[in-house]
Motif scaffolding. Structure first.
Motif, PDB file in Angstrom:
ATOM      1  N   MET A 159       2.609   0.309 -13.361  1.00  0.00           N
ATOM      2  CA  MET A 159       3.813   0.936 -12.814  1.00  0.00           C
ATOM      3  C   MET A 159       4.377   0.164 -11.620  1.00  0.00           C
ATOM      4  O   MET A 159       5.520   0.378 -11.231  1.00  0.00           O
ATOM      5  CB  MET A 159       3.508   2.375 -12.382  1.00  0.00           C
ATOM      6  CG  MET A 159       3.176   3.311 -13.509  1.00  0.00           C
ATOM      7  SD  MET A 159       2.701   4.933 -12.849  1.00  0.00           S
ATOM      8  CE  MET A 159       1.855   5.631 -14.251  1.00  0.00           C
ATOM      9  N   LEU A 160       3.548  -0.686 -11.038  1.00  0.00           N
ATOM     10  CA  LEU A 160       3.982  -1.449  -9.856  1.00  0.00           C
ATOM     11  C   LEU A 160       4.839  -2.643 -10.271  1.00  0.00           C
ATOM     12  O   LEU A 160       4.712  -3.152 -11.376  1.00  0.00           O
ATOM     13  CB  LEU A 160       2.759  -1.929  -9.070  1.00  0.00           C
ATOM     14  CG  LEU A 160       1.842  -0.833  -8.526  1.00  0.00           C
ATOM     15  CD1 LEU A 160       0.614  -1.457  -7.895  1.00  0.00           C
ATOM     16  CD2 LEU A 160       2.570   0.055  -7.546  1.00  0.00           C
ATOM     17  N   ILE A 161       5.702  -3.065  -9.364  1.00  0.00           N
ATOM     18  CA  ILE A 161       6.557  -4.239  -9.608  1.00  0.00           C
ATOM     19  C   ILE A 161       6.304  -5.241  -8.485  1.00  0.00           C
ATOM     20  O   ILE A 161       6.597  -4.924  -7.325  1.00  0.00           O
ATOM     21  CB  ILE A 161       8.053  -3.850  -9.655  1.00  0.00           C
ATOM     22  CG1 ILE A 161       8.267  -2.848 -10.779  1.00  0.00           C
ATOM     23  CG2 ILE A 161       8.904  -5.088  -9.842  1.00  0.00           C
ATOM     24  CD1 ILE A 161       9.648  -2.242 -10.804  1.00  0.00           C
ATOM     25  N   PRO A 162       5.762  -6.389  -8.776  1.00  0.00           N
ATOM     26  CA  PRO A 162       5.241  -6.805 -10.074  1.00  0.00           C
ATOM     27  C   PRO A 162       3.952  -6.048 -10.405  1.00  0.00           C
ATOM     28  O   PRO A 162       3.282  -5.518  -9.516  1.00  0.00           O
ATOM     29  CB  PRO A 162       4.960  -8.298  -9.889  1.00  0.00           C
ATOM     30  CG  PRO A 162       4.701  -8.456  -8.429  1.00  0.00           C
ATOM     31  CD  PRO A 162       5.558  -7.418  -7.752  1.00  0.00           C
ATOM     32  N   ALA A 163       3.611  -6.030 -11.690  1.00  0.00           N
ATOM     33  CA  ALA A 163       2.405  -5.333 -12.137  1.00  0.00           C
ATOM     34  C   ALA A 163       1.171  -5.938 -11.469  1.00  0.00           C
ATOM     35  O   ALA A 163       1.132  -7.130 -11.171  1.00  0.00           O
ATOM     36  CB  ALA A 163       2.283  -5.422 -13.650  1.00  0.00           C
ATOM     37  N   VAL A 164       0.195  -5.090 -11.234  1.00  0.00           N
ATOM     38  CA  VAL A 164      -1.048  -5.509 -10.595  1.00  0.00           C
ATOM     39  C   VAL A 164      -2.189  -5.090 -11.520  1.00  0.00           C
ATOM     40  O   VAL A 164      -2.137  -4.028 -12.142  1.00  0.00           O
ATOM     41  CB  VAL A 164      -1.202  -4.826  -9.206  1.00  0.00           C
ATOM     42  CG1 VAL A 164      -2.526  -5.172  -8.566  1.00  0.00           C
ATOM     43  CG2 VAL A 164      -0.047  -5.213  -8.299  1.00  0.00           C
ATOM     44  N   LEU A 200       0.826  -1.208   0.000  1.00  0.00           N
ATOM     45  CA  LEU A 200       0.000   0.000   0.000  1.00  0.00           C
ATOM     46  C   LEU A 200       0.861   1.259   0.000  1.00  0.00           C
ATOM     47  O   LEU A 200       0.498   2.262  -0.604  1.00  0.00           O
ATOM     48  CB  LEU A 200      -0.954  -0.005   1.190  1.00  0.00           C
ATOM     49  CG  LEU A 200      -1.959  -1.162   1.269  1.00  0.00           C
ATOM     50  CD1 LEU A 200      -2.893  -0.973   2.457  1.00  0.00           C
ATOM     51  CD2 LEU A 200      -2.728  -1.332  -0.016  1.00  0.00           C
ATOM     52  N   GLN A 201       2.000   1.204   0.692  1.00  0.00           N
ATOM     53  CA  GLN A 201       2.939   2.338   0.667  1.00  0.00           C
ATOM     54  C   GLN A 201       3.401   2.616  -0.760  1.00  0.00           C
ATOM     55  O   GLN A 201       3.410   3.770  -1.202  1.00  0.00           O
ATOM     56  CB  GLN A 201       4.178   2.041   1.514  1.00  0.00           C
ATOM     57  CG  GLN A 201       3.983   2.098   2.992  1.00  0.00           C
ATOM     58  CD  GLN A 201       5.291   1.815   3.716  1.00  0.00           C
ATOM     59  OE1 GLN A 201       6.343   2.311   3.324  1.00  0.00           O
ATOM     60  NE2 GLN A 201       5.220   1.011   4.769  1.00  0.00           N
ATOM     61  N   VAL A 202       3.789   1.549  -1.450  1.00  0.00           N
ATOM     62  CA  VAL A 202       4.285   1.698  -2.825  1.00  0.00           C
ATOM     63  C   VAL A 202       3.190   2.290  -3.704  1.00  0.00           C
ATOM     64  O   VAL A 202       3.430   3.231  -4.472  1.00  0.00           O
ATOM     65  CB  VAL A 202       4.773   0.339  -3.380  1.00  0.00           C
ATOM     66  CG1 VAL A 202       5.091   0.437  -4.863  1.00  0.00           C
ATOM     67  CG2 VAL A 202       5.978  -0.148  -2.595  1.00  0.00           C
ATOM     68  N   LEU A 203       1.979   1.775  -3.600  1.00  0.00           N
ATOM     69  CA  LEU A 203       0.868   2.283  -4.400  1.00  0.00           C
ATOM     70  C   LEU A 203       0.583   3.742  -4.065  1.00  0.00           C
ATOM     71  O   LEU A 203       0.362   4.558  -4.970  1.00  0.00           O
ATOM     72  CB  LEU A 203      -0.389   1.435  -4.182  1.00  0.00           C
ATOM     73  CG  LEU A 203      -1.631   1.900  -4.937  1.00  0.00           C
ATOM     74  CD1 LEU A 203      -1.396   1.891  -6.451  1.00  0.00           C
ATOM     75  CD2 LEU A 203      -2.832   1.029  -4.570  1.00  0.00           C
TER      76      LEU A 203
END
Length: 142
Positions: free
Chosen positions: A112-117, A91-94
């Motif tokens: 943009m997330l790693i891994p993609a969501v 959640l921090q990353v998002l």
């Protein structure tokens, strides 16, 4: 179905449906008028279709902007009160990605997330962020 009404000393026969008018013009062998009518109908159909698509797209953009604004407000509330480090790592990353990309769609954020969501995964994470922000709001009111 043709309708008949009396107007002064005359009777007027009229048709309401475009297809009925086309059929009548065809029976009357008024092919030039029929072609002009069909051209008008095609033009209006295309214009209506474009208007519907534009209105739908505008509504989607308004909805996306409104949702993004709410997400940013929730993230900033958490950041300003308890700090983003209180969120689970995903959640921090998002939250950081959203703050850095305020105009992005859920799909774009997920990519943009790693891994993609996926879009639904991003939406689920934002619901968790909203739940935390709502709890903070409730505690402020008490």
């Amino acid at each position: 179905m043709a309708h008949i009404i009396a107007r002064k000393r005359y009777y007027v026969v009229y048709l309401k449906e475009g297809d009925q008018i086309v059929d009548m013009l065809n029976v009357m062998e008024a092919h030039q008028a029929l072609m002009e009518l069909e051209n008008i109908r095609i033009y209006k159909d295309i214009a209506n279709s474009v208007n519907r698509k534009v209105n739908c797209e505008a509504a989607n953009i308004r909805k996306t902007v409104s949702a993004a604004r709410g997400q940013i407000e929730d993230i900033q509330l958490i950041q300003d009160t308890v700090g983003l480090e209180q969120l689970p790592e995903e959640l921090q990353v998002l939250a950081k990605v959203r703050l850095d990309n305020q105009d992005a769609t859920l799909k774009e954020l997920g990519e943009m997330l790693i891994p993609a969501v996926g879009k639904s995964g991003v939406n689920h994470r934002f619901r968790k962020i909203k739940d935390m922000a709502d709890r903070i709001r409730e505690n402020k009111e008490e």
